[in-house]
Design a protein around this motif. Structure first.
Motif, PDB file in Angstrom:
ATOM      1  N   VAL A  11       0.850  -1.196   0.000  1.00  0.00           N
ATOM      2  CA  VAL A  11       0.000   0.000   0.000  1.00  0.00           C
ATOM      3  C   VAL A  11       0.883   1.241   0.000  1.00  0.00           C
ATOM      4  CG1 VAL A  11      -1.929  -1.092   1.240  1.00  0.00           C
ATOM      5  CG2 VAL A  11      -0.124   0.054   2.533  1.00  0.00           C
ATOM      6  N   ASP A  12       0.270   2.381  -0.283  1.00  0.00           N
ATOM      7  CA  ASP A  12       0.911   3.678  -0.082  1.00  0.00           C
ATOM      8  C   ASP A  12      -0.189   4.695   0.203  1.00  0.00           C
ATOM      9  OD1 ASP A  12      -0.135   4.548  -2.591  1.00  0.00           O
ATOM     10  OD2 ASP A  12       1.692   3.959  -3.632  1.00  0.00           O
ATOM     11  N   ALA A  13       0.180   5.930   0.416  1.00  0.00           N
ATOM     12  CA  ALA A  13      -0.787   6.964   0.802  1.00  0.00           C
ATOM     13  C   ALA A  13      -1.842   7.220  -0.273  1.00  0.00           C
ATOM     14  CB  ALA A  13      -0.059   8.263   1.144  1.00  0.00           C
ATOM     15  N   GLN A  14      -1.582   6.817  -1.511  1.00  0.00           N
ATOM     16  CA  GLN A  14      -2.548   7.019  -2.595  1.00  0.00           C
ATOM     17  C   GLN A  14      -3.487   5.825  -2.797  1.00  0.00           C
ATOM     18  OE1 GLN A  14       0.901   8.020  -3.124  1.00  0.00           O
ATOM     19  NE2 GLN A  14       0.070   9.938  -2.334  1.00  0.00           N
ATOM     20  N   HIS A  70      -3.680   2.710  -7.902  1.00  0.00           N
ATOM     21  CA  HIS A  70      -4.137   3.007  -6.528  1.00  0.00           C
ATOM     22  C   HIS A  70      -4.819   1.816  -5.865  1.00  0.00           C
ATOM     23  CE1 HIS A  70      -2.983   7.040  -7.574  1.00  0.00           C
ATOM     24  NE2 HIS A  70      -3.864   7.049  -8.558  1.00  0.00           N
ATOM     25  N   VAL A  71      -4.304   0.626  -6.166  1.00  0.00           N
ATOM     26  CA  VAL A  71      -4.827  -0.609  -5.571  1.00  0.00           C
ATOM     27  C   VAL A  71      -3.773  -1.162  -4.612  1.00  0.00           C
ATOM     28  CG1 VAL A  71      -5.544  -3.005  -6.025  1.00  0.00           C
ATOM     29  CG2 VAL A  71      -6.243  -1.160  -7.579  1.00  0.00           C
ATOM     30  N   GLY A  72      -4.219  -1.522  -3.400  1.00  0.00           N
ATOM     31  CA  GLY A  72      -3.339  -2.120  -2.415  1.00  0.00           C
ATOM     32  C   GLY A  72      -3.714  -3.566  -2.151  1.00  0.00           C
ATOM     33  N   LEU A  73      -2.774  -4.322  -1.578  1.00  0.00           N
ATOM     34  CA  LEU A  73      -2.991  -5.744  -1.270  1.00  0.00           C
ATOM     35  C   LEU A  73      -2.599  -6.047   0.169  1.00  0.00           C
ATOM     36  CD1 LEU A  73      -1.281  -7.586  -4.282  1.00  0.00           C
ATOM     37  CD2 LEU A  73      -3.708  -7.119  -3.970  1.00  0.00           C
ATOM     38  N   GLY A 100      -5.715  -0.553  12.004  1.00  0.00           N
ATOM     39  CA  GLY A 100      -4.470   0.211  12.048  1.00  0.00           C
ATOM     40  C   GLY A 100      -3.985   0.577  10.657  1.00  0.00           C
ATOM     41  N   LEU A 101      -4.067  -0.360   9.711  1.00  0.00           N
ATOM     42  CA  LEU A 101      -3.638  -0.074   8.347  1.00  0.00           C
ATOM     43  C   LEU A 101      -4.535   0.977   7.707  1.00  0.00           C
ATOM     44  CD1 LEU A 101      -1.700  -0.692   5.983  1.00  0.00           C
ATOM     45  CD2 LEU A 101      -3.390  -2.362   5.210  1.00  0.00           C
ATOM     46  N   ILE A 102      -5.840   0.830   7.871  1.00  0.00           N
ATOM     47  CA  ILE A 102      -6.796   1.781   7.287  1.00  0.00           C
ATOM     48  C   ILE A 102      -6.480   3.205   7.748  1.00  0.00           C
ATOM     49  CG2 ILE A 102      -9.219   2.503   7.368  1.00  0.00           C
ATOM     50  CD1 ILE A 102      -9.904  -0.530   7.392  1.00  0.00           C
ATOM     51  N   ALA A 103      -6.089   3.351   9.000  1.00  0.00           N
ATOM     52  CA  ALA A 103      -5.780   4.671   9.552  1.00  0.00           C
ATOM     53  C   ALA A 103      -4.608   5.340   8.838  1.00  0.00           C
ATOM     54  CB  ALA A 103      -5.495   4.558  11.046  1.00  0.00           C
ATOM     55  N   THR A 104      -3.770   4.563   8.160  1.00  0.00           N
ATOM     56  CA  THR A 104      -2.611   5.115   7.457  1.00  0.00           C
ATOM     57  C   THR A 104      -2.891   5.395   5.984  1.00  0.00           C
ATOM     58  OG1 THR A 104      -1.662   2.990   6.745  1.00  0.00           O
ATOM     59  CG2 THR A 104      -1.099   3.763   8.980  1.00  0.00           C
ATOM     60  N   LEU A 105      -4.124   5.165   5.546  1.00  0.00           N
ATOM     61  CA  LEU A 105      -4.472   5.288   4.127  1.00  0.00           C
ATOM     62  C   LEU A 105      -5.515   6.389   3.932  1.00  0.00           C
ATOM     63  CD1 LEU A 105      -4.734   1.468   3.308  1.00  0.00           C
ATOM     64  CD2 LEU A 105      -2.757   2.992   2.965  1.00  0.00           C
ATOM     65  N   PRO A 106      -5.076   7.655   3.828  1.00  0.00           N
ATOM     66  CA  PRO A 106      -6.024   8.774   3.760  1.00  0.00           C
ATOM     67  C   PRO A 106      -6.910   8.784   2.514  1.00  0.00           C
ATOM     68  CG  PRO A 106      -3.798   9.524   3.252  1.00  0.00           C
ATOM     69  CD  PRO A 106      -3.684   8.104   3.736  1.00  0.00           C
ATOM     70  N   GLY A 107      -6.467   8.161   1.432  1.00  0.00           N
ATOM     71  CA  GLY A 107      -7.251   8.142   0.195  1.00  0.00           C
ATOM     72  C   GLY A 107      -8.125   6.913   0.026  1.00  0.00           C
ATOM     73  N   LEU A 108      -8.170   6.045   1.036  1.00  0.00           N
ATOM     74  CA  LEU A 108      -8.900   4.780   0.906  1.00  0.00           C
ATOM     75  C   LEU A 108     -10.394   5.023   0.731  1.00  0.00           C
ATOM     76  CD1 LEU A 108      -8.399   1.716   0.886  1.00  0.00           C
ATOM     77  CD2 LEU A 108      -8.951   1.726   3.331  1.00  0.00           C
ATOM     78  N   ARG A 109     -10.969   4.420  -0.322  1.00  0.00           N
ATOM     79  CA  ARG A 109     -12.381   4.597  -0.646  1.00  0.00           C
ATOM     80  C   ARG A 109     -13.193   3.317  -0.513  1.00  0.00           C
ATOM     81  NH1 ARG A 109     -11.539   8.193  -6.095  1.00  0.00           N
ATOM     82  NH2 ARG A 109     -10.596   9.977  -5.053  1.00  0.00           N
ATOM     83  N   ALA A 110     -12.541   2.156  -0.593  1.00  0.00           N
ATOM     84  CA  ALA A 110     -13.267   0.885  -0.491  1.00  0.00           C
ATOM     85  C   ALA A 110     -12.294  -0.231  -0.150  1.00  0.00           C
ATOM     86  CB  ALA A 110     -13.981   0.558  -1.803  1.00  0.00           C
ATOM     87  N   ILE A 111     -12.854  -1.270   0.454  1.00  0.00           N
ATOM     88  CA  ILE A 111     -12.103  -2.479   0.776  1.00  0.00           C
ATOM     89  C   ILE A 111     -12.809  -3.640   0.103  1.00  0.00           C
ATOM     90  CG2 ILE A 111     -11.396  -4.057   2.619  1.00  0.00           C
ATOM     91  CD1 ILE A 111     -11.399  -1.564   4.489  1.00  0.00           C
ATOM     92  N   GLY A 112     -12.059  -4.404  -0.696  1.00  0.00           N
ATOM     93  CA  GLY A 112     -12.612  -5.575  -1.364  1.00  0.00           C
ATOM     94  C   GLY A 112     -12.054  -6.840  -0.742  1.00  0.00           C
ATOM     95  N   PHE A 113     -12.939  -7.790  -0.484  1.00  0.00           N
ATOM     96  CA  PHE A 113     -12.531  -9.079   0.071  1.00  0.00           C
ATOM     97  C   PHE A 113     -12.506 -10.112  -1.044  1.00  0.00           C
ATOM     98  CE2 PHE A 113     -14.704  -7.057   3.746  1.00  0.00           C
ATOM     99  CZ  PHE A 113     -13.612  -6.982   4.599  1.00  0.00           C
TER     100      PHE A 113
END
Length: 167
Positions: A11-14, A70-73, A100-113
């Motif tokens: 992941v990264d901030a974007q 802008h996709v994280g894993l 904790g991870l979500i808190a570090t991702l200011p641009g996060l818009r959705a989580i896919g399982f």
């Protein structure tokens, strides 16, 4: 039996969409790479969703293309006892710190399982936490025998969350 552990998050901030699997399978653990089993459809599915042929790239190029889109894993399970690679064999698991991870991702818009096990465990880990919308995706695993085009239609929904417009 030994415990098997997940990899570090990619992941990264974007990061706008975070895709969460359950726990890497044997082929992935051996290769030390996400979704290394040649029959796992992850790279085809996410590549189709972002419009890039990830399947034909080497691993580092795949990860770079995900970052550019802008996709994280990551995985919902930090470690567990599991014989083989099937999610149904996961025992005595400990969850990753998704909040904790979500808190570090200011641009996060959705989580896919990626699959039912990831969704079940991930939703429990996120219960009561502030988080973006959660999306249940059909598993990319070869053990989940749905037609690729059916899976792709579901995975293509992440495009909405990756769009440049602010949600």
């Amino acid at each position: 039996m030994t415990r098997k552990a997940s990899f570090a998050p990619i992941v990264d901030a974007q990061t706008r969409v975070l895709l969460l699997g359950s726990l890497p399978g044997e082929a992935s653990l051996k290769a030390e790479r996400y979704y290394a089993h040649p029959q796992n459809q992850f790279w085809k599915l996410v590549g189709g969703a972002i419009g890039v042929d990830l399947h034909g790239m080497d691993y580092d190029a795949r990860l770079a293309a995900l970052r550019a889109a802008h996709v994280g894993l990551w995985d919902v399970v930090a470690d567990a006892v599991r014989a083989g690679s099937l999610d149904g064999a996961i025992k005595d698991h400990r969850g990753n710190d998704l909040t904790g991870l979500i808190a570090t991702l200011p641009g996060l818009r959705a989580i896919g399982f990626n699959g039912g096990t990831a969704a079940r465990i991930g939703r429990k880990l996120l219960a009561g936490a502030v988080h973006p919308p959660l999306i249940d995706l059909p598993s990319s695993s070869p053990a989940f025998t749905r037609p690729l085009q059916e899976k792709q239609a579901a995975w293509d929904t992440i495009r909405f969350w990756l769009s440049a417009a602010k949600i």
